[in-house]
Design a protein around this motif. Sequence first.
Motif, PDB file in Angstrom:
ATOM      1  N   SER A   1       0.067   2.531  -4.912  1.00 45.92           N
ATOM      2  CA  SER A   1      -0.637   1.659  -3.981  1.00 45.92           C
ATOM      3  C   SER A   1      -2.004   2.236  -3.657  1.00 45.92           C
ATOM      4  O   SER A   1      -2.970   1.515  -3.470  1.00 45.92           O
ATOM      5  CB  SER A   1       0.189   1.473  -2.716  1.00 45.92           C
ATOM      6  N   ARG A   2      -2.071   3.578  -3.642  1.00 44.37           N
ATOM      7  CA  ARG A   2      -3.339   4.222  -3.344  1.00 44.37           C
ATOM      8  C   ARG A   2      -4.343   3.917  -4.468  1.00 44.37           C
ATOM      9  O   ARG A   2      -5.479   3.535  -4.222  1.00 44.37           O
ATOM     10  CB  ARG A   2      -3.126   5.719  -3.218  1.00 44.37           C
ATOM     11  N   VAL A   3      -3.875   4.053  -5.704  1.00 45.51           N
ATOM     12  CA  VAL A   3      -4.717   3.757  -6.852  1.00 45.51           C
ATOM     13  C   VAL A   3      -5.165   2.310  -6.792  1.00 45.51           C
ATOM     14  O   VAL A   3      -6.324   1.982  -7.047  1.00 45.51           O
ATOM     15  CB  VAL A   3      -3.937   4.034  -8.162  1.00 45.51           C
ATOM     16  N   ASP A   4      -4.204   1.441  -6.401  1.00 43.35           N
ATOM     17  CA  ASP A   4      -4.462   0.016  -6.290  1.00 43.35           C
ATOM     18  C   ASP A   4      -5.650  -0.273  -5.373  1.00 43.35           C
ATOM     19  O   ASP A   4      -6.598  -0.947  -5.736  1.00 43.35           O
ATOM     20  CB  ASP A   4      -3.218  -0.640  -5.682  1.00 43.35           C
ATOM     21  N   LEU A   5      -5.560   0.289  -4.165  1.00 44.05           N
ATOM     22  CA  LEU A   5      -6.618   0.078  -3.177  1.00 44.05           C
ATOM     23  C   LEU A   5      -7.941   0.652  -3.654  1.00 44.05           C
ATOM     24  O   LEU A   5      -9.004   0.054  -3.509  1.00 44.05           O
ATOM     25  CB  LEU A   5      -6.235   0.765  -1.854  1.00 44.05           C
ATOM     26  N   ARG A   6      -7.831   1.810  -4.246  1.00 39.58           N
ATOM     27  CA  ARG A   6      -9.014   2.515  -4.696  1.00 39.58           C
ATOM     28  C   ARG A   6      -9.722   1.670  -5.768  1.00 39.58           C
ATOM     29  O   ARG A   6     -10.944   1.557  -5.779  1.00 39.58           O
ATOM     30  CB  ARG A   6      -8.536   3.855  -5.253  1.00 39.58           C
TER      31      ARG A   6
ATOM     32  N   VAL B   1     -11.037  12.684 -22.511  1.00 40.71           N
ATOM     33  CA  VAL B   1     -11.635  11.719 -23.434  1.00 40.71           C
ATOM     34  C   VAL B   1     -10.727  10.506 -23.546  1.00 40.71           C
ATOM     35  O   VAL B   1     -11.184   9.361 -23.486  1.00 40.71           O
ATOM     36  CB  VAL B   1     -11.872  12.365 -24.821  1.00 40.71           C
ATOM     37  N   ALA B   2      -9.422  10.751 -23.652  1.00 39.28           N
ATOM     38  CA  ALA B   2      -8.480   9.632 -23.750  1.00 39.28           C
ATOM     39  C   ALA B   2      -8.557   8.766 -22.500  1.00 39.28           C
ATOM     40  O   ALA B   2      -8.561   7.537 -22.577  1.00 39.28           O
ATOM     41  CB  ALA B   2      -7.063  10.156 -23.956  1.00 39.28           C
ATOM     42  N   ALA B   3      -8.662   9.410 -21.336  1.00 42.33           N
ATOM     43  CA  ALA B   3      -8.744   8.643 -20.091  1.00 42.33           C
ATOM     44  C   ALA B   3     -10.035   7.836 -20.049  1.00 42.33           C
ATOM     45  O   ALA B   3     -10.053   6.692 -19.597  1.00 42.33           O
ATOM     46  CB  ALA B   3      -8.671   9.575 -18.883  1.00 42.33           C
ATOM     47  N   ALA B   4     -11.120   8.407 -20.545  1.00 42.09           N
ATOM     48  CA  ALA B   4     -12.414   7.730 -20.474  1.00 42.09           C
ATOM     49  C   ALA B   4     -12.544   6.640 -21.520  1.00 42.09           C
ATOM     50  O   ALA B   4     -13.298   5.684 -21.339  1.00 42.09           O
ATOM     51  CB  ALA B   4     -13.548   8.736 -20.647  1.00 42.09           C
ATOM     52  N   VAL B   5     -11.836   6.752 -22.625  1.00 41.09           N
ATOM     53  CA  VAL B   5     -11.952   5.734 -23.678  1.00 41.09           C
ATOM     54  C   VAL B   5     -10.806   4.738 -23.578  1.00 41.09           C
ATOM     55  O   VAL B   5     -10.988   3.618 -23.113  1.00 41.09           O
ATOM     56  CB  VAL B   5     -12.016   6.381 -25.081  1.00 41.09           C
TER      57      VAL B   5
ATOM     58  N   LEU C   1      -2.940   1.552 -14.852  1.00 44.14           N
ATOM     59  CA  LEU C   1      -2.998   2.235 -13.558  1.00 44.14           C
ATOM     60  C   LEU C   1      -2.698   3.719 -13.693  1.00 44.14           C
ATOM     61  O   LEU C   1      -3.284   4.534 -12.993  1.00 44.14           O
ATOM     62  CB  LEU C   1      -2.030   1.581 -12.573  1.00 44.14           C
ATOM     63  N   ALA C   2      -1.793   4.063 -14.624  1.00 42.58           N
ATOM     64  CA  ALA C   2      -1.492   5.474 -14.836  1.00 42.58           C
ATOM     65  C   ALA C   2      -2.753   6.204 -15.286  1.00 42.58           C
ATOM     66  O   ALA C   2      -3.080   7.280 -14.786  1.00 42.58           O
ATOM     67  CB  ALA C   2      -0.379   5.630 -15.874  1.00 42.58           C
ATOM     68  N   ALA C   3      -3.473   5.577 -16.232  1.00 39.15           N
ATOM     69  CA  ALA C   3      -4.707   6.191 -16.714  1.00 39.15           C
ATOM     70  C   ALA C   3      -5.739   6.228 -15.592  1.00 39.15           C
ATOM     71  O   ALA C   3      -6.463   7.205 -15.426  1.00 39.15           O
ATOM     72  CB  ALA C   3      -5.248   5.419 -17.903  1.00 39.15           C
ATOM     73  N   ALA C   4      -5.780   5.156 -14.809  1.00 44.04           N
ATOM     74  CA  ALA C   4      -6.760   5.068 -13.729  1.00 44.04           C
ATOM     75  C   ALA C   4      -6.560   6.194 -12.726  1.00 44.04           C
ATOM     76  O   ALA C   4      -7.521   6.755 -12.210  1.00 44.04           O
ATOM     77  CB  ALA C   4      -6.653   3.729 -13.025  1.00 44.04           C
TER      78      ALA C   4
ATOM     79  N   ARG D   1      -5.586   9.201 -13.205  1.00 48.06           N
ATOM     80  CA  ARG D   1      -6.198  10.429 -13.698  1.00 48.06           C
ATOM     81  C   ARG D   1      -7.719  10.367 -13.584  1.00 48.06           C
ATOM     82  O   ARG D   1      -8.372  11.324 -13.200  1.00 48.06           O
ATOM     83  CB  ARG D   1      -5.850  10.629 -15.179  1.00 48.06           C
ATOM     84  N   LEU D   2      -8.231   9.199 -13.941  1.00 42.61           N
ATOM     85  CA  LEU D   2      -9.667   9.016 -13.961  1.00 42.61           C
ATOM     86  C   LEU D   2     -10.258   9.126 -12.560  1.00 42.61           C
ATOM     87  O   LEU D   2     -11.252   9.812 -12.321  1.00 42.61           O
ATOM     88  CB  LEU D   2      -9.898   7.608 -14.494  1.00 42.61           C
ATOM     89  N   LEU D   3      -9.588   8.443 -11.618  1.00 39.65           N
ATOM     90  CA  LEU D   3     -10.086   8.461 -10.242  1.00 39.65           C
ATOM     91  C   LEU D   3      -9.960   9.857  -9.651  1.00 39.65           C
ATOM     92  O   LEU D   3     -10.792  10.276  -8.859  1.00 39.65           O
ATOM     93  CB  LEU D   3      -9.308   7.454  -9.394  1.00 39.65           C
ATOM     94  N   ALA D   4      -8.914  10.578 -10.065  1.00 40.48           N
ATOM     95  CA  ALA D   4      -8.735  11.935  -9.548  1.00 40.48           C
ATOM     96  C   ALA D   4      -9.952  12.781  -9.923  1.00 40.48           C
ATOM     97  O   ALA D   4     -10.429  13.580  -9.125  1.00 40.48           O
ATOM     98  CB  ALA D   4      -7.460  12.548 -10.118  1.00 40.48           C
ATOM     99  N   VAL D   5     -10.446  12.593 -11.135  1.00 40.75           N
ATOM    100  CA  VAL D   5     -11.625  13.350 -11.566  1.00 40.75           C
ATOM    101  C   VAL D   5     -12.839  12.913 -10.756  1.00 40.75           C
ATOM    102  O   VAL D   5     -13.626  13.729 -10.281  1.00 40.75           O
ATOM    103  CB  VAL D   5     -11.882  13.148 -13.068  1.00 40.75           C
ATOM    104  N   LEU D   6     -12.969  11.580 -10.572  1.00 44.50           N
ATOM    105  CA  LEU D   6     -14.138  11.066  -9.849  1.00 44.50           C
ATOM    106  C   LEU D   6     -14.130  11.493  -8.382  1.00 44.50           C
ATOM    107  O   LEU D   6     -15.175  11.747  -7.799  1.00 44.50           O
ATOM    108  CB  LEU D   6     -14.162   9.544  -9.919  1.00 44.50           C
ATOM    109  N   ASP D   7     -12.926  11.516  -7.804  1.00 44.46           N
ATOM    110  CA  ASP D   7     -12.837  11.789  -6.367  1.00 44.46           C
ATOM    111  C   ASP D   7     -12.782  13.268  -6.051  1.00 44.46           C
ATOM    112  O   ASP D   7     -12.731  13.650  -4.895  1.00 44.46           O
ATOM    113  CB  ASP D   7     -11.586  11.123  -5.782  1.00 44.46           C
ATOM    114  N   ARG D   8     -12.745  14.099  -7.100  1.00 42.03           N
ATOM    115  CA  ARG D   8     -12.624  15.531  -6.865  1.00 42.03           C
ATOM    116  C   ARG D   8     -13.721  15.992  -5.915  1.00 42.03           C
ATOM    117  O   ARG D   8     -14.866  15.578  -6.037  1.00 42.03           O
ATOM    118  CB  ARG D   8     -12.729  16.277  -8.185  1.00 42.03           C
TER     119      ARG D   8
END
Lengths: 573, 582
Positions: free
Chosen positions: B10-15, B126-130, B313-316, B318-325
Amino acid sequence: MSAFSAGIGARGSRRRRALALWRVARLRHGEGRRLALTVILGWATVISGVGLLTASGYLISRAAQRPLFITLMVAVTTVRAFGLSRAVFRYLERLASHDLALRVLARLRTGFYAALAPLGARALEERRRGDLLARFVADVDSLQDLYLRALAPPLVALLVILTTAIAAAVMLPAAGLVLAACLVAMALLVPTLTAAAAAGAGRRQAPARARLADELLEALEGSVELALAGRAQERAARIDRASQRLIRLGVRDALVGAGATTLQALGGGVAVMAVLIVAIPAVRTGALSAVLLAAVVLLTLGALEGLAPLPLAARRLSASGQAASRLADISALEPAVSDPPAPRLLPAGAALALRLEHVSVRFSDGTRALDDVSLTLEPGARVALTGPSGAGKTTLAELLVRFADPQAGTVMLGGIDLRELALDEVRASVVLIAQDAHVFTTSVRENLLLARREACEAELWAALRAVALDEHVRSLPAGLDELVGEDGGLLSGGQRQRLTVARALVSDARFIVLDEPTSQLDGPTAAQLIEGVAQAAGDRGLLVITHRSAEVAGFDTVYELRNGRLASATRTP
Amino acid sequence: MAAREPDGKSRVDLRLARETRAARPHFLIGALLGVLSAALTVAQAVLLARVIAAVAMGRATLSTERSALVALGAVFAVRALVAGGFELSGRLGAARVLTELRRRLVQRLLVDRPGLEREERTGELVAAAVQGVDGLESYFAGYLPSLVLALAVPVAVLAWVTPIDPVVALIFALTIPVLIAFMILIGVGAQSRTRARWQALTLLSSHFLDVVRGLETLRAHRREGAQVQIIGTVGERYRAETMGTLRLAFVSSLVLELCAMLGTALAAATIGVQLTGGHLSLDAGLTVLFLAPELYGPLRAVGQQFHATADGLAAAGRLLAVLDRTVPVAAAGPLAGGASSATPLPPSRTPDPRDEPVRFERVSFAYPGSDRLALDEVTLTLAPGEFVAVIGPSGAGKSTLAALALGLVRPDSGRVSCGGVDLRALSPGSWRGRLAWVPQRTKLFADTLAANIALAVPQATIAEIGDAAAQAGLADLIGSLPSGLQTRIGDGGRRLSAGEGQRIALARAFLTDASLVVLDEPTANLDPVTAALIGDGIERLARERTVLLITHDARLAARAQRTVRLLGGAVRTSAPAKVVTV
């Protein structure tokens, strides 16, 4: 470049893709029955929906004539029954189709692994080996719902068209004909157009995606270099351009998708209008009962549901064809080495020597890897092979376990050419621990038992002690049964390497070949590891390959390999 | 594929919902088209019912209904176009958002926090970004638009049906909450259901990947044959287990489906009763009947789209975790400290390690997520022009020291300064302009040899590049190449040995007028002869520059003017190893 990697670049002809797909799709034992069940349940689901609408249409039209409500009870019950059965059929269909997909997946995995196992990873181009293996696994995974999403929908659609056309024809023959014509045209036209347009977009998208991944990987690996050189922003812009290219191709794909949606909806409209235009005069002439007009129209609306998954199925089929043909390329490769037709047996109990005699090996690009190399490993001997990176040390190690054969010269075990022995016997006698030996996602114990299933607990601890890993394993909460994480990720680089070396000691091979066993270790700990293994190896022959000659100073013989030739051998008296 | 965190969804969802800002116009147009589509749905039902009722009551023929039929055809056509436009707007909006997300990710990884990939696995990023970002398309182009329809269509249908037939409207109004309740139940159940299914699938997939990756090792231990059977057994066991879960899991969708179907059936029966009683016209009854399936369709579609987004969403996540670091370490502008700490004024000039000492003053540092200090109150001074070697066992914090000097990470406490100016007060660009770096494994870019050497000085002349290459000991290599400095190297180019790669890094350092050279295990992968050659090059570099050499190679460290031993994150001894007259 191997045939497999070549196949990835080349698109392969449509015919080849179709053939490969056919080989995957060919039904195996029990699958035919399950596919039939899935299709029938899928059909029953759609038909229940059609029935619900049709019966409702009849019910309402009949009710408008204001009969006694009791006379409508059959229709009311039918409507309810269809509503119930649709939900139940849908439930059963989902179960059956998932069951089929999982069975197919298991079959594909075993089949393709069995094809890959004798080839070994070296059949794949070295630089991209990891990528190709991951790709291979992804391809197998993508084929699992071939039946579910690509093959079942057309079959269901065909049955639905037949059934609804016949039902419409019973009410009004002309309506049946018009409905059949519209549905068949839609079923053929929309998916064909979508698949054609999508295949083009997909073909252009795959290289653009690979290009973006390459750009990203290069920049990420060199991100510190780029930042310090002040070139990071420029690189980011370059990656952005690659990303935009991919997105633009995606937009083209979106246009195709939106076109298909529009076409599908238009087709539905045409079908309803056509049926109306045929049916309205028929009510006038009495050929169609007035109470059935709404039913015929609702029947048409319901039948359209059966065609909805077709465009997606067509795109799926085209993607599956590409995956299947890549996998077919692997299955078509010949193994580099294979068992002789009549393997000879090693003499029992004798002390055998492992010997290279005037061995030469060329790389695929023609350069020499090994040039007239002779070397002997006696039982109980401690032999080292040193030399700079790229001198051919690893190639030599792989000859000893017959991962490859030399182009000239022979490799002998107990005086018998390895090519005359069973592969299993060669690798039971000589164990190679490669520099990049894999650590499996399981327990420490399972990772060790890999070398010899029947090894006892004491033997495992002895091996761990020899590589100085016993204390660490003892400190783990689950000890030997502690999981080591994906690719040994919960261990440090040095611990991973020690674990792989311990496997050599667990195995009961007469000869142990270690390829750069200390590349992840510091100077003093590296020397300790070599010493520990040398002691634990006992009367077995040990060959250590290393570029750090200091570690093997105490060995019986130290060979030095330079540019594929043995440059010198130092013997300790 | 990483296992999905159930509570993270749900957190990923909102984000993600916040990410739609980038494409607001697209989604706005999409929403308008969704509303239009809902109106057209009602119009189609009304027209269709009118024509059928008129004909069925024997009042009409094709010619009397011509205008209604033409209108109906037009509605069908416009509805088809709107459906296409609706899909297109969603996908264009998604493309917009994805471009933006990918751009920010790249900005973060390359510009704001270079070197982050030491913590993350480069391949996964790279996998997350592509593929990961592509996977998000189903969220923005599928799930979000389906929500619009699920809201607009029921509202339009109820608004139309309520005045004609309040009883059926009541049935609809009652079933919708039940339906939504079940969808939420499925959503919650998805946490056990999809998790069970995807986790098992991921597990199975990674087992297979593990076996395939380890094939060479299996072959070496004669276990490759046994795995054929194991893969089969594991697959079968997984199938049996998953089917058990699915049998239960699909029950909630069964109930949902039942609810929708029985809602339609109930509506039909109710309309029938009202018609026989004469309380309703056939026209109105048919309209309501046509609208019933349209009412439930979009709601069910939301459920389906919801599941389709699981992977994305699973990939997202990971991606958001990097962005929000946490705070970017080297955001553009001065390397400001935490919000509360007073930011030193940006100095008017960038101090030069050639003239002024670089000091580590009681520097402590722990990697995020680790409770162990990588560096514990380390104090160290590099005098201008000094050549200092830092030695110590692996894991002693040597590389952290290098990263601090480069300004890639900031100390948790203490400070790193040059000429008394805290590095945090300097813009990363100006400080980095003073630095050269030689890592353990030099990254070679797919370009010419010359371009690789001139990485930091693209405007360098060929003569200058050749000179730097010669000082780094590359003259022989360049002489042996037919195209010399113009030879392409890196991926797809000529392959260079590890030693040659390290010499390119040295040449890079020679070419810049960097006054501080940081070397992190420059000879770790080299044989002794090559290592000695690199050592010669480092000594030449040290003649005019301050050098910080991290190594565990004692022979290389012996070349330094001073050796510092780092043990478990703290400096133990700091004694001159030898004195070299420069």
